[in-house]
Design a protein around this motif. Sequence first.
Motif, mmCIF file in Angstrom:
data_model
loop_
_atom_site.group_PDB
_atom_site.id
_atom_site.type_symbol
_atom_site.label_atom_id
_atom_site.label_comp_id
_atom_site.label_asym_id
_atom_site.label_seq_id
_atom_site.Cartn_x
_atom_site.Cartn_y
_atom_site.Cartn_z
ATOM 1 N N ASN A 237 -3.701 4.835 9.186
ATOM 2 C CA ASN A 237 -2.518 5.103 8.376
ATOM 3 C C ASN A 237 -2.550 4.381 7.035
ATOM 4 O OD1 ASN A 237 -1.057 6.851 10.168
ATOM 5 N ND2 ASN A 237 -0.671 5.090 11.466
ATOM 6 N N ILE A 238 -3.130 3.177 7.007
ATOM 7 C CA ILE A 238 -3.252 2.440 5.747
ATOM 8 C C ILE A 238 -4.209 3.146 4.789
ATOM 9 C CG2 ILE A 238 -4.201 0.334 4.718
ATOM 10 C CD1 ILE A 238 -1.409 -0.029 5.733
ATOM 11 N N VAL A 239 -5.307 3.697 5.329
ATOM 12 C CA VAL A 239 -6.303 4.379 4.491
ATOM 13 C C VAL A 239 -5.687 5.545 3.702
ATOM 14 C CG1 VAL A 239 -8.366 5.855 4.559
ATOM 15 C CG2 VAL A 239 -8.359 3.660 5.740
ATOM 16 N N PRO A 240 -4.945 6.474 4.347
ATOM 17 C CA PRO A 240 -4.366 7.564 3.543
ATOM 18 C C PRO A 240 -3.257 7.101 2.607
ATOM 19 C CG PRO A 240 -3.702 7.746 5.845
ATOM 20 C CD PRO A 240 -4.776 6.726 5.791
ATOM 21 N N ILE A 241 -2.555 6.013 2.970
ATOM 22 C CA ILE A 241 -1.528 5.512 2.052
ATOM 23 C C ILE A 241 -2.191 4.983 0.786
ATOM 24 C CG2 ILE A 241 0.211 3.706 1.704
ATOM 25 C CD1 ILE A 241 0.884 3.985 4.686
ATOM 26 N N ALA A 242 -3.248 4.181 0.961
ATOM 27 C CA ALA A 242 -3.979 3.659 -0.204
ATOM 28 C C ALA A 242 -4.685 4.792 -0.934
ATOM 29 C CB ALA A 242 -4.989 2.605 0.253
ATOM 30 N N GLY A 243 -5.320 5.700 -0.173
ATOM 31 C CA GLY A 243 -6.018 6.814 -0.790
ATOM 32 C C GLY A 243 -5.079 7.767 -1.510
ATOM 33 N N GLY A 244 -3.856 7.910 -0.984
ATOM 34 C CA GLY A 244 -2.881 8.769 -1.648
ATOM 35 C C GLY A 244 -2.552 8.258 -3.037
ATOM 36 N N MET A 245 -2.468 6.939 -3.183
ATOM 37 C CA MET A 245 -2.173 6.354 -4.489
ATOM 38 C C MET A 245 -3.392 6.412 -5.418
ATOM 39 S SD MET A 245 0.310 3.101 -3.642
ATOM 40 C CE MET A 245 -0.798 2.310 -2.487
ATOM 41 N N ILE A 246 -4.585 6.239 -4.842
ATOM 42 C CA ILE A 246 -5.797 6.178 -5.663
ATOM 43 C C ILE A 246 -6.299 7.563 -6.068
ATOM 44 C CG2 ILE A 246 -8.247 5.518 -5.632
ATOM 45 C CD1 ILE A 246 -7.424 3.153 -3.843
ATOM 46 N N ALA A 247 -6.337 8.501 -5.108
ATOM 47 C CA ALA A 247 -6.960 9.808 -5.380
ATOM 48 C C ALA A 247 -5.970 10.940 -5.623
ATOM 49 C CB ALA A 247 -7.880 10.181 -4.216
ATOM 50 N N PHE A 248 -4.705 10.774 -5.192
ATOM 51 C CA PHE A 248 -3.747 11.861 -5.333
ATOM 52 C C PHE A 248 -2.603 11.528 -6.290
ATOM 53 C CE2 PHE A 248 -5.887 12.734 -1.361
ATOM 54 C CZ PHE A 248 -6.071 14.102 -1.398
ATOM 55 N N GLU A 250 -0.295 9.351 -6.112
ATOM 56 C CA GLU A 250 0.953 8.860 -5.556
ATOM 57 C C GLU A 250 1.146 7.412 -6.007
ATOM 58 O OE1 GLU A 250 0.765 9.539 -1.356
ATOM 59 O OE2 GLU A 250 0.325 11.669 -1.598
ATOM 60 N N ARG A 251 2.376 7.015 -6.226
ATOM 61 C CA ARG A 251 2.652 5.708 -6.820
ATOM 62 C C ARG A 251 3.498 4.836 -5.906
ATOM 63 N NH1 ARG A 251 -1.079 6.936 -9.166
ATOM 64 N NH2 ARG A 251 -1.310 7.621 -11.332
ATOM 65 N N LEU A 252 3.446 3.524 -6.169
ATOM 66 C CA LEU A 252 4.335 2.603 -5.475
ATOM 67 C C LEU A 252 5.775 2.922 -5.852
ATOM 68 C CD1 LEU A 252 2.496 -0.834 -5.911
ATOM 69 C CD2 LEU A 252 2.883 0.383 -3.754
ATOM 70 N N PRO A 253 6.740 2.645 -4.983
ATOM 71 C CA PRO A 253 8.145 2.893 -5.324
ATOM 72 C C PRO A 253 8.534 2.180 -6.614
ATOM 73 C CG PRO A 253 7.910 2.349 -2.999
ATOM 74 C CD PRO A 253 6.580 2.095 -3.630
ATOM 75 N N ALA A 254 9.389 2.819 -7.392
ATOM 76 C CA ALA A 254 9.835 2.217 -8.644
ATOM 77 C C ALA A 254 10.719 1.002 -8.407
ATOM 78 C CB ALA A 254 10.594 3.261 -9.474
ATOM 79 N N ASP A 255 11.465 1.006 -7.314
ATOM 80 C CA ASP A 255 12.324 -0.127 -6.989
ATOM 81 C C ASP A 255 11.459 -1.339 -6.638
ATOM 82 O OD1 ASP A 255 14.988 -1.308 -6.192
ATOM 83 O OD2 ASP A 255 13.903 -1.469 -4.302
ATOM 84 N N PRO A 256 11.671 -2.491 -7.284
ATOM 85 C CA PRO A 256 10.834 -3.683 -7.047
ATOM 86 C C PRO A 256 10.830 -4.144 -5.588
ATOM 87 C CG PRO A 256 12.179 -3.972 -9.013
ATOM 88 C CD PRO A 256 12.675 -2.731 -8.336
ATOM 89 N N VAL A 257 11.995 -4.073 -4.944
ATOM 90 C CA VAL A 257 12.071 -4.513 -3.542
ATOM 91 C C VAL A 257 11.254 -3.590 -2.649
ATOM 92 C CG1 VAL A 257 13.604 -4.898 -1.579
ATOM 93 C CG2 VAL A 257 14.331 -5.568 -3.882
ATOM 94 N N ALA A 258 11.408 -2.275 -2.831
ATOM 95 C CA ALA A 258 10.655 -1.315 -2.031
ATOM 96 C C ALA A 258 9.161 -1.444 -2.292
ATOM 97 C CB ALA A 258 11.124 0.107 -2.337
ATOM 98 N N GLY A 259 8.786 -1.644 -3.568
ATOM 99 C CA GLY A 259 7.382 -1.824 -3.903
ATOM 100 C C GLY A 259 6.800 -3.071 -3.255
ATOM 101 N N ALA A 260 7.576 -4.159 -3.269
ATOM 102 C CA ALA A 260 7.117 -5.414 -2.659
ATOM 103 C C ALA A 260 6.959 -5.253 -1.148
ATOM 104 C CB ALA A 260 8.104 -6.533 -2.976
ATOM 105 N N MET A 261 7.869 -4.509 -0.517
ATOM 106 C CA MET A 261 7.769 -4.282 0.922
ATOM 107 C C MET A 261 6.508 -3.498 1.270
ATOM 108 S SD MET A 261 11.509 -3.655 2.625
ATOM 109 C CE MET A 261 11.942 -2.244 1.610
#
Length: 296
Positions: A237-248, A250-261
């Motif tokens: 599950n971590i691999v597609p989450i990281a891959g989604g941001m790198i290859a597709f 997809e971005r970290l949440p704009a909210d700082p708290v959500a991004g930090a989580m």
Amino acid sequence: MIFYLSIAIVASVLMALGLLMMKSRSAHLPMAAGANVIRAIVIWICDPMWIGGLGVQTAGWALYVIAVSRAPVSMVAVMMQGGIALFVIASVVILGERANRREWVGIGAIVLGMLMLTLSIQAGETEGAFEPGTLLIFSALLMVAGLAPMAVARLNASGAAAAILSGVAFGLGALFTKAMTEEFTASAAASLALRIVSNPYVYGLIVANIVGIVLLQNSFHSARGIIAMPLSGALSNIVPIAGGMIAFGERLPADPVAGAMRVGAFALTIAAGALLAGSRAQSSEDRIVARAAAES
């Protein structure tokens, strides 16, 4: 989007159930290693419970494809993590497996990481442009990283190395599935048969999932399910989450708290994986208990 995320939850339940059925037969089936690979896999396929578990897994995967075709792969991956907790509970209740304090800390940390990832989801998260070249490089680097534990004798003996590599393979299979749906959409004018045979990601996801299943079943022979599944599941599950941001895109949440989580969940999952990877192979007593539970 909520509808497709709900489908992902059902998919995670089916996949956990299928793996539980396959794990219950690990004491009775041979490992697929060396020259014995083909013969062992044929024996697995001829086992009614094991092949039934594979069928349930396949149904879950089909629902996963539907979900990931309409929702960001990172968000679908979060929903899929519920299957890890379900599998752990079922392994304890049904298979009679046990864990020591260190292992429970690792399992609990993975569950906490899942909760943090879930809480980091924000409505309206979008995808960017798919970058095939980036996905290829990311996949190659991940395979190297996934193979590294295989060189450590203790991790091989405990089944952790096979569980880790299976998680990487399943994670890549998820990314290839998403890439496949992207290519299908882009070439909608062509016939379905042509889109299938000409799509390289179709072959990639098939190979990745077969390798993942074989490696995870092998890890079940040396490791308890409550150790092997969280290790494999967290990475898958971590691999597609990281891959989604790198290859597709997809971005970290704009909210700082959500991004930090979300970043904290990545770090927590990796740390928990290290704890579980250091676990020993299941003792002969554990194997006897698990076998008796499976036969009863």
